[in-house]
Structure formats: C-alpha cells, structure tokens
Design a protein around this motif. Structure first.
Motif, PDB file in Angstrom:
ATOM      1  N   GLY A 174      53.462  32.067  37.580  1.00  0.00           N
ATOM      2  CA  GLY A 174      53.011  30.330  37.087  1.00  0.00           C
ATOM      3  C   GLY A 174      54.082  29.467  36.805  1.00  0.00           C
ATOM      4  O   GLY A 174      54.232  28.731  36.284  1.00  0.00           O
ATOM      5  N   ILE A 175      55.182  30.761  36.210  1.00  0.00           N
ATOM      6  CA  ILE A 175      56.028  30.482  35.583  1.00  0.00           C
ATOM      7  C   ILE A 175      57.126  31.043  36.026  1.00  0.00           C
ATOM      8  O   ILE A 175      58.087  29.957  35.963  1.00  0.00           O
ATOM      9  CB  ILE A 175      56.164  31.238  33.809  1.00  0.00           C
ATOM     10  N   MET A 176      56.585  32.061  37.142  1.00  0.00           N
ATOM     11  CA  MET A 176      58.209  31.638  38.180  1.00  0.00           C
ATOM     12  C   MET A 176      56.833  31.493  39.403  1.00  0.00           C
ATOM     13  O   MET A 176      57.043  32.623  39.921  1.00  0.00           O
ATOM     14  CB  MET A 176      59.289  33.178  38.039  1.00  0.00           C
ATOM     15  N   GLU A 177      57.202  30.371  39.900  1.00  0.00           N
ATOM     16  CA  GLU A 177      56.332  29.720  41.146  1.00  0.00           C
ATOM     17  C   GLU A 177      57.161  30.391  42.779  1.00  0.00           C
ATOM     18  O   GLU A 177      58.097  30.554  42.824  1.00  0.00           O
ATOM     19  CB  GLU A 177      56.289  28.257  40.660  1.00  0.00           C
ATOM     20  N   GLU A 178      55.501  30.598  43.359  1.00  0.00           N
ATOM     21  CA  GLU A 178      56.275  30.709  44.469  1.00  0.00           C
ATOM     22  C   GLU A 178      56.780  30.180  45.598  1.00  0.00           C
ATOM     23  O   GLU A 178      56.218  29.065  45.032  1.00  0.00           O
ATOM     24  CB  GLU A 178      54.399  31.707  45.220  1.00  0.00           C
ATOM     25  N   ASP A 179      57.597  30.006  46.625  1.00  0.00           N
ATOM     26  CA  ASP A 179      57.793  29.059  47.046  1.00  0.00           C
ATOM     27  C   ASP A 179      58.646  27.867  46.801  1.00  0.00           C
ATOM     28  O   ASP A 179      58.652  26.699  46.924  1.00  0.00           O
ATOM     29  CB  ASP A 179      56.878  28.650  48.028  1.00  0.00           C
ATOM     30  N   ASN A 189      52.598  26.972  35.612  1.00  0.00           N
ATOM     31  CA  ASN A 189      52.173  25.860  36.702  1.00  0.00           C
ATOM     32  C   ASN A 189      50.550  26.631  37.209  1.00  0.00           C
ATOM     33  O   ASN A 189      50.377  27.209  38.281  1.00  0.00           O
ATOM     34  CB  ASN A 189      53.055  25.371  37.378  1.00  0.00           C
ATOM     35  N   PRO A 190      49.087  26.183  37.095  1.00  0.00           N
ATOM     36  CA  PRO A 190      47.945  26.528  37.646  1.00  0.00           C
ATOM     37  C   PRO A 190      47.977  26.465  39.046  1.00  0.00           C
ATOM     38  O   PRO A 190      47.267  27.107  39.289  1.00  0.00           O
ATOM     39  CB  PRO A 190      46.971  25.914  36.149  1.00  0.00           C
ATOM     40  N   ALA A 210      50.348  31.585  43.919  1.00  0.00           N
ATOM     41  CA  ALA A 210      50.528  32.998  43.559  1.00  0.00           C
ATOM     42  C   ALA A 210      48.941  33.311  42.692  1.00  0.00           C
ATOM     43  O   ALA A 210      48.576  34.773  42.675  1.00  0.00           O
ATOM     44  CB  ALA A 210      51.560  33.883  42.851  1.00  0.00           C
ATOM     45  N   PHE A 211      48.507  32.387  42.225  1.00  0.00           N
ATOM     46  CA  PHE A 211      46.627  32.619  41.564  1.00  0.00           C
ATOM     47  C   PHE A 211      45.898  33.186  42.521  1.00  0.00           C
ATOM     48  O   PHE A 211      45.317  33.603  42.056  1.00  0.00           O
ATOM     49  CB  PHE A 211      46.835  31.489  40.517  1.00  0.00           C
TER      50      PHE A 211
END
Length: 373
Positions: A53-58, A84-85, A89-90
C-alpha cells in the motif's frame, strides 16, 4: 492456533466477531452457512513486516512513498498518510488468505517513521486500522549508510547510524521528562511534533521495529534497545542463526525474511530458510515476513512451508504466520487465532496452506466474505 484443533468443528460468526466455536452449532433460519468439509479452517494469515500500500504495484515513482530520503531521522512520518487501499496487492493478499498486515516506511533512514497494523480489505485506511501507531521503524546496516553517504552527510558508517539513533533517543527522553515536569507543575509547554512521535516508544506502548540483517547489526540493535530500556522487534534477522543464543537472551522477538529472494546485497549473503528454526529452538518468538513487495505477500504461507521444511516444523510454521505474528505486532487480543471474542478473520484452504498446490477457498475479514474461489 489457540491450543485446540478440531477434526470436525463449527464456527459461529456474528457482528464481525467469533461468537462460538465447537463440534456442532445449532442452525437458525437466517444463518449463512459455509460448508468447509475437507478443508483447513484457520485464522487469517498475518504479515508482520511489509510495505504493501505504501510501495504500490505497477506504479513506479508515483506509487512509491516508502522512504523520505531527505532527512535520516523522521519519526513524525505516519504510514497511514501514504497507504493506498486501492493498491492491487491488497487483492493478491486476500486471495492468499492474508487478512492483516503490519506495513509502513522502509529502511533508507535511521528512523523511518510509524508503522500501522491494518486489515487487507477496505476503501479507507481509517476503517482498516487495527493499531496505529503500531511500531517505530529504525534501520541499521547497509541501507542508511548507502543513502546518506551518497548525499555527503551523516550517516556514512555504521558508527554514525548508531550515534544518530542514540542522540535522537536521548533528546526524546529529555523531551519526555521536561514535558512531564511542566505538566505536573501546571506550566505551559510547547509541544514538538517530531518529539511527540517518540512518546509511545518511550512509554513502551509500541516497539522499535529494527531493520537488521547482519549479526553485528542485530547485536547493535539489541545493545541500543537495552541501553534505553525499550521494546523492540528484530526485523529480517538474516544472520540470526549465527547468534541464536544472543537473540534469545535479548527477549526480543524476530521477524525473519525475506528469504525467497536472491542475495541482492552483502548483508544478506548468509540468508537461509534454516534461520527461523534455529532461532526458534534457541528460545525466541519467531514470525516470518515477505517484506512485500520483495516477495509478493500472497506467498507468505509458502515461505512458511520452506521454513518448516528446513527445521521450523509445521506447527511453528503455521504459528509464525498467525498467532506469533499477532503477538509480536501487539494485536493478539484481536487476531491470530480462532477464539471467541476475536475478530472473525478466517481463511479456509483446500489443505495445508504451506503446500504449493493448496488453494484458498474463502477469505473472511471481520465476518465478511471478501474472497471466494
């Protein structure tokens, strides 16, 4: 994960909590029933250290808010302001049966900021929080010296990293004492936002979350933690198998990993899946980490399987991603085991989740089905 395993059993969930557990439960008309016959019904899996969430995917630079590399000491930073919810990755976490995570800033700074413990499903971070702040991130070893030697400023050595941390903790303790004396006398006191962030640490409400791979860095972390009489978790602990007796004597728990990766730098050249078993057998409480996105968070259970194979054992492997992780993160009153009164965070698998061919059948968070195969 609470000492009792049912070969056949039932769990009653109501208003987001576990209301009853037993071999049978009387059904009522308005119950929604999940038939999990033949499956493994477990507490939701817990990731004890990551950056989801703090190092987001893509997202590249735009989605990476992991490190504020402009000041080596930033205790006032809060992970909740960068998570970021909607990070995809979540969704991967939920599909892997991971229901809660400890996530926050990275290890570029000597002091990185405050971690949060949160659920893995929701639209707003404020609704997903279980504990905040949950830990204060600190870092030893290669990362801080690499980042700041490149900027021509302190710390450029391990000595400077330790010195900066000692100086920071000393000033924080002085601030705490000064504030307490002023309030006791009814005097005016001007709060310092940066120093206020240290109070939960100094009051032992949350631990220092110490990034330390190499054995000497682990020992430095322990040394400073004991000097200031603070709670601490030893995160990564990659060379913990070299000094298991010292780790155990510290009474600090270890969050070991990420191990299912290449040896990308000098301080992880000795990492091995044997470490969790060796450290556990010496008497240390052990959890495991993917350090997502270093290893995708949904593979935490598979990392546990490899650790189990290399000496940790099946039961401790499961504990390392459930109740041990919850205990280390300070949230075992709510998650980590299936017990009456706890949050209804439940993962249902087709078999042992540590085995590669096992599927996640259901993931339930706060009593809500958030994934169904």
């Amino acid at each position: 994960m609470a000492g009792i395993t049912y070969e056949k059993g039932c769990i009653l969930v109501e208003d987001g909590k576990i209301k009853e557990i037993g071999e049978s439960i009387v059904e009522t008309e308005n119950m929604e029933i999940i038939d999990a016959k033949g499956g493994w019904v477990m507490p939701g899996i817990i990731e004890a250290h990551c950056h989801i969430g703090i190092m987001e995917e893509d997202k590249g630079f735009e989605g990476n808010d992991t490190n504020e590399m402009t000041d080596p000491v930033t205790p006032q930073l809060r992970a909740i302001d960068a998570i970021n919810p909607m990070d995809t990755a979540f969704n991967d976490a939920v599909e892997g049966g991971v229901t809660s995570v400890m996530t926050g800033p990275g290890s570029a700074n000597v002091v990185g900021g405050q971690f949060v413990f949160m659920k893995t499903k929701g639209k707003s971070i404020d609704d997903m929080i279980v504990k905040e702040p949950a830990a204060m991130k600190i870092a030893f070893g290669e990362n801080p010296k690499r980042v700041y030697s490149g900027k021509g400023k302190m710390p450029a050595t391990r000595m400077a990293t330790a010195a900066l941390l000692r100086e920071t903790l000393t000033k924080a303790a002085q601030y705490k004492e000064k504030k307490e004396k002023a309030l006791a006398k009814g005097e005016d006191f001007t709060e310092d936002f940066k120093q206020e962030a240290w109070l939960p640490v100094l009051n032992k409400e949350i631990p220092l979350k110490a990034h330390a791979h190499r054995s000497d860095d682990i020992l430095t972390a322990i040394r400073i933690g004991k000097e200031f009489n603070l709670h601490m978790t030893l995160d990564h602990c990659s060379e913990g198998h070299f000094i298991p007796e010292y780790v155990a004597a510290s009474s600090y728990p270890a969050i070991i990993g990420p191990t299912l990766t290449r040896r990308s730098k000098i301080e992880v050249q000795n990492k091995t899946f044997k470490t969790p078993g060796i450290v556990h057998k010496a008497g240390t409480l052990v959890a495991l980490t993917t350090d997502h996105p270093v290893i995708p968070v949904q593979y935490l259970s598979k990392c546990a399987g490899l650790a189990a194979k290399e000496g940790l054992g099946i039961e401790e492997g499961l504990k390392a991603i459930t109740i041990n992780a919850a205990t280390i993160c300070g949230v075992s009153d709510r998650v980590g085991s299936l017990e009456v009164g706890k949050d209804a965070d439940i993962a249902i698998f087709s078999g042992n989740p540590m085995e590669i061919f096992t599927d996640t059948l259901y993931t339930i968070i706060d009593g809500q089905i958030v994934y169904k195969a």
